[in-house]
Scaffold this active site. Structure first.
Site, PDB file in Angstrom:
ATOM      1  N   ARG A 173       0.827  -1.213   0.000  1.00  0.00           N
ATOM      2  CA  ARG A 173       0.000   0.000   0.000  1.00  0.00           C
ATOM      3  C   ARG A 173       0.858   1.258   0.000  1.00  0.00           C
ATOM      4  O   ARG A 173       0.361   2.335  -0.290  1.00  0.00           O
ATOM      5  CB  ARG A 173      -0.892   0.036   1.247  1.00  0.00           C
ATOM      6  CG  ARG A 173      -2.059  -0.915   1.193  1.00  0.00           C
ATOM      7  CD  ARG A 173      -2.760  -0.968   2.525  1.00  0.00           C
ATOM      8  NE  ARG A 173      -3.397   0.276   2.905  1.00  0.00           N
ATOM      9  CZ  ARG A 173      -4.605   0.645   2.529  1.00  0.00           C
ATOM     10  NH1 ARG A 173      -5.310  -0.139   1.751  1.00  0.00           N
ATOM     11  NH2 ARG A 173      -5.122   1.781   2.922  1.00  0.00           N
ATOM     12  N   ARG A 177       8.425   7.034  -3.932  1.00  0.00           N
ATOM     13  CA  ARG A 177       8.397   7.979  -5.053  1.00  0.00           C
ATOM     14  C   ARG A 177       9.788   8.549  -5.307  1.00  0.00           C
ATOM     15  O   ARG A 177      10.454   8.953  -4.366  1.00  0.00           O
ATOM     16  CB  ARG A 177       7.462   9.149  -4.715  1.00  0.00           C
ATOM     17  CG  ARG A 177       6.060   8.731  -4.361  1.00  0.00           C
ATOM     18  CD  ARG A 177       5.119   9.053  -5.524  1.00  0.00           C
ATOM     19  NE  ARG A 177       3.816   8.462  -5.263  1.00  0.00           N
ATOM     20  CZ  ARG A 177       2.927   8.960  -4.427  1.00  0.00           C
ATOM     21  NH1 ARG A 177       3.200  10.073  -3.766  1.00  0.00           N
ATOM     22  NH2 ARG A 177       1.777   8.375  -4.237  1.00  0.00           N
ATOM     23  N   ARG A 250      -7.289  -6.562  13.916  1.00  0.00           N
ATOM     24  CA  ARG A 250      -6.697  -5.490  14.682  1.00  0.00           C
ATOM     25  C   ARG A 250      -7.736  -4.385  14.790  1.00  0.00           C
ATOM     26  O   ARG A 250      -8.488  -4.138  13.841  1.00  0.00           O
ATOM     27  CB  ARG A 250      -5.451  -4.971  13.957  1.00  0.00           C
ATOM     28  CG  ARG A 250      -4.612  -4.054  14.799  1.00  0.00           C
ATOM     29  CD  ARG A 250      -3.885  -4.802  15.893  1.00  0.00           C
ATOM     30  NE  ARG A 250      -2.961  -3.924  16.587  1.00  0.00           N
ATOM     31  CZ  ARG A 250      -2.646  -4.071  17.864  1.00  0.00           C
ATOM     32  NH1 ARG A 250      -3.180  -5.037  18.582  1.00  0.00           N
ATOM     33  NH2 ARG A 250      -1.783  -3.250  18.428  1.00  0.00           N
ATOM     34  N   ARG A 281      -0.975   7.741  15.006  1.00  0.00           N
ATOM     35  CA  ARG A 281      -1.142   8.997  14.272  1.00  0.00           C
ATOM     36  C   ARG A 281      -2.111   9.910  15.004  1.00  0.00           C
ATOM     37  O   ARG A 281      -2.881   9.454  15.848  1.00  0.00           O
ATOM     38  CB  ARG A 281      -1.589   8.774  12.830  1.00  0.00           C
ATOM     39  CG  ARG A 281      -2.680   7.776  12.642  1.00  0.00           C
ATOM     40  CD  ARG A 281      -2.867   7.437  11.139  1.00  0.00           C
ATOM     41  NE  ARG A 281      -3.757   6.278  11.016  1.00  0.00           N
ATOM     42  CZ  ARG A 281      -4.055   5.666   9.895  1.00  0.00           C
ATOM     43  NH1 ARG A 281      -3.561   6.090   8.754  1.00  0.00           N
ATOM     44  NH2 ARG A 281      -4.854   4.618   9.867  1.00  0.00           N
ATOM     45  N   GLU A 304      -4.837   8.145  17.482  1.00  0.00           N
ATOM     46  CA  GLU A 304      -5.236   6.789  17.097  1.00  0.00           C
ATOM     47  C   GLU A 304      -4.353   5.770  17.814  1.00  0.00           C
ATOM     48  O   GLU A 304      -3.134   5.773  17.649  1.00  0.00           O
ATOM     49  CB  GLU A 304      -5.098   6.644  15.580  1.00  0.00           C
ATOM     50  CG  GLU A 304      -5.481   5.260  15.079  1.00  0.00           C
ATOM     51  CD  GLU A 304      -5.578   5.194  13.559  1.00  0.00           C
ATOM     52  OE1 GLU A 304      -5.790   6.241  12.910  1.00  0.00           O
ATOM     53  OE2 GLU A 304      -5.437   4.086  13.026  1.00  0.00           O
ATOM     54  N   TYR A 350      -8.528  -6.260   3.230  1.00  0.00           N
ATOM     55  CA  TYR A 350      -8.111  -4.885   3.525  1.00  0.00           C
ATOM     56  C   TYR A 350      -8.530  -4.036   2.319  1.00  0.00           C
ATOM     57  O   TYR A 350      -7.775  -3.823   1.392  1.00  0.00           O
ATOM     58  CB  TYR A 350      -6.594  -4.887   3.707  1.00  0.00           C
ATOM     59  CG  TYR A 350      -5.959  -3.667   4.331  1.00  0.00           C
ATOM     60  CD1 TYR A 350      -6.658  -2.482   4.515  1.00  0.00           C
ATOM     61  CD2 TYR A 350      -4.639  -3.702   4.744  1.00  0.00           C
ATOM     62  CE1 TYR A 350      -6.048  -1.385   5.096  1.00  0.00           C
ATOM     63  CE2 TYR A 350      -4.021  -2.614   5.320  1.00  0.00           C
ATOM     64  CZ  TYR A 350      -4.731  -1.458   5.477  1.00  0.00           C
ATOM     65  OH  TYR A 350      -4.108  -0.371   6.039  1.00  0.00           O
ATOM     66  N   ASP A 352     -10.119  -0.766   0.219  1.00  0.00           N
ATOM     67  CA  ASP A 352     -10.353   0.679   0.149  1.00  0.00           C
ATOM     68  C   ASP A 352     -11.835   0.917  -0.125  1.00  0.00           C
ATOM     69  O   ASP A 352     -12.526   0.051  -0.664  1.00  0.00           O
ATOM     70  CB  ASP A 352      -9.531   1.310  -0.981  1.00  0.00           C
ATOM     71  CG  ASP A 352      -8.078   1.514  -0.573  1.00  0.00           C
ATOM     72  OD1 ASP A 352      -7.804   1.578   0.637  1.00  0.00           O
ATOM     73  OD2 ASP A 352      -7.218   1.616  -1.469  1.00  0.00           O
TER      74      ASP A 352
END
Ligand code: UDP
Length: 370
Positions: A173, A177, A250, A281, A304, A350, A352
């Protein structure tokens, strides 16, 4: 006794899309939801004091390449032009994620250009042909130093396991770059619903019977008898009474904090990469609506904390053992001709948001054509 053509268990994205399609096709539909709101983990609420739209279960950015899905969601909401960027704090310094040219240059104190980055990373990369776990995969992509700084601690906190015990695909994921491009997603369609997700779900479920605060498992015989077709979007292991054991999940919990200042952290999501910081985060949802500006006083943040909570499964962990157990539950699911299992919890994927919608559109189209 009232009967419905379709009873949907769970009012998250999969359940809501399926219900909307079935109702639009003229079917009678009942949606059962255990929580006191629809929308699943996409749910949002508006804070009166600050005017901030809070994503109750963490930041949800809609992004897709799927034109059909984009057209579909735009029937129920308009989106703003928010573009997601993520920063991460490591040992008191801030870097940009996903790892890009800016991250590498800041971390190593260099000024590499794109063509130099490839050679630089090539030197750093661990030579592992077939990475067997997340650590090996990450080290083969970015090398040990970047892995230890930005991936190891975060991943350990997020999943509650050593990255050597985790499957390699979780990290796919996260791209690397070679330019300074720090956009988190590269999809042509991106944004956040202008008024949050709650009104979007309310519009999708117009004309559908919805019962909130109802736990399907407390009276499953009753609901099953009253349905021609059952669409189950909860955890698949729970549906079969854990007959083949428990899948690993989780969970996350959020700690809400109010601040007087108009802007607390300057960005919507700040990751905390280090293992000694207990949370992964901090979200500041005010930043998800650049079109509203930041002038209004006050803001909210949410820390979180990943945790184990069997009652609130959020992320499928997908250890090798889990995939074996899942295969057994799938076989049981196939033997239930009047039931459809869909969404992140029922498919143990998982997913999106846009993929969930695509799956629900395709599944409902198939079922409704029969
Ligand atoms: N990840 C990481 N460091 C980060 C952010 C993510 O190592 O700063 C890894 C981690 O293993 C995580 C995965 O990448 O579980 C996917 O992260 P993302 O934030 O995209 O997932 P989300 O939780 O938002 O679905």
């Amino acid at each position: 006794m009232r009967r419905w053509d379709v009873v949907v268990v769970g009012a998250g994205l999969y359940g809501a899309v399926y219900a909307q399609r079935a109702a639009e096709a003229g079917r009678s539909v009942l949606v059962l939801e255990r929580r006191d709101h629809v929308g699943g983990n996409c749910h949002s609420w508006d804070d009166e004091a600050t005017g901030v739209t809070v994503h109750a279960y963490g930041t949800h950015i809609f992004h897709t390449k799927d034109e059909g899905v984009w057209r579909y969601v735009n029937r129920f909401t308009r989106f703003n032009h928010y573009r997601h960027r993520v920063l991460t704090t490591h040992r008191g310094r801030v870097y940009s994620m996903p790892i890009n040219l800016g991250t590498v240059n800041a971390f190593f104190g260099l000024s590499l250009r794109p063509r130099e980055l490839e050679a630089f990373l090539q030197e750093k990369r661990a030579r592992i042909d077939e990475p067997k776990n997340l650590e090996e995969k990450a080290m083969s992509l970015v090398g040990r130093e970047l892995y230890e700084a930005f991936v190891r601690g975060y991943t350990q906190k997020q999943w509650g396991r050593d990255p050597r015990e985790l499957p390699p695909d979780i990290i796919t994921r996260l791209p690397v770059r070679t330019s300074y491009d720090d956009a988190y997603f590269d999809d042509p369609h991106q944004g956040v619903p202008l008024e949050g997700y709650a009104p979007m779900f309310a519009r999708m479920l117009e004309g559908v019977d919805v019962e909130l605060g109802v736990d399907f498992f407390e009276d499953r015989a009753r609901w099953t008898q009253r349905a021609d077709r059952l669409v189950f979007t909860g955890p698949i292991d729970r549906f079969f009474d854990h007959a083949h054991g428990r899948l690993s999940w989780r969970s996350v919990r959020f700690e809400l904090e109010r601040h007087e200042e108009p802007d607390h952290q300057g960005t919507s999501v700040m990751n905390y990469a280090d293992a000694d910081v207990p949370y992964t985060r901090i979200h500041e949802p005010k930043h998800l609506h650049p079109e509203r500006g930041l002038d209004r006083p006050g803001t909210l943040t949410m820390r979180e904390h990943p945790c184990a909570d069997d009652d609130a499964p959020a992320y499928p962990v997908r250890f090798t053992d889990d995939l074996e157990v899942l295969a057994r539950y799938r076989a049981l699911a196939e033997a239930e001709p009047r039931a459809r299992f869909g969404g992140r919890l029922a498919e143990y994927r998982y997913y999106d948001m846009d993929r969930v919608i695509r799956a629900a559109l395709d599944a409902s189209a198939e079922d409704l054509s029969r």
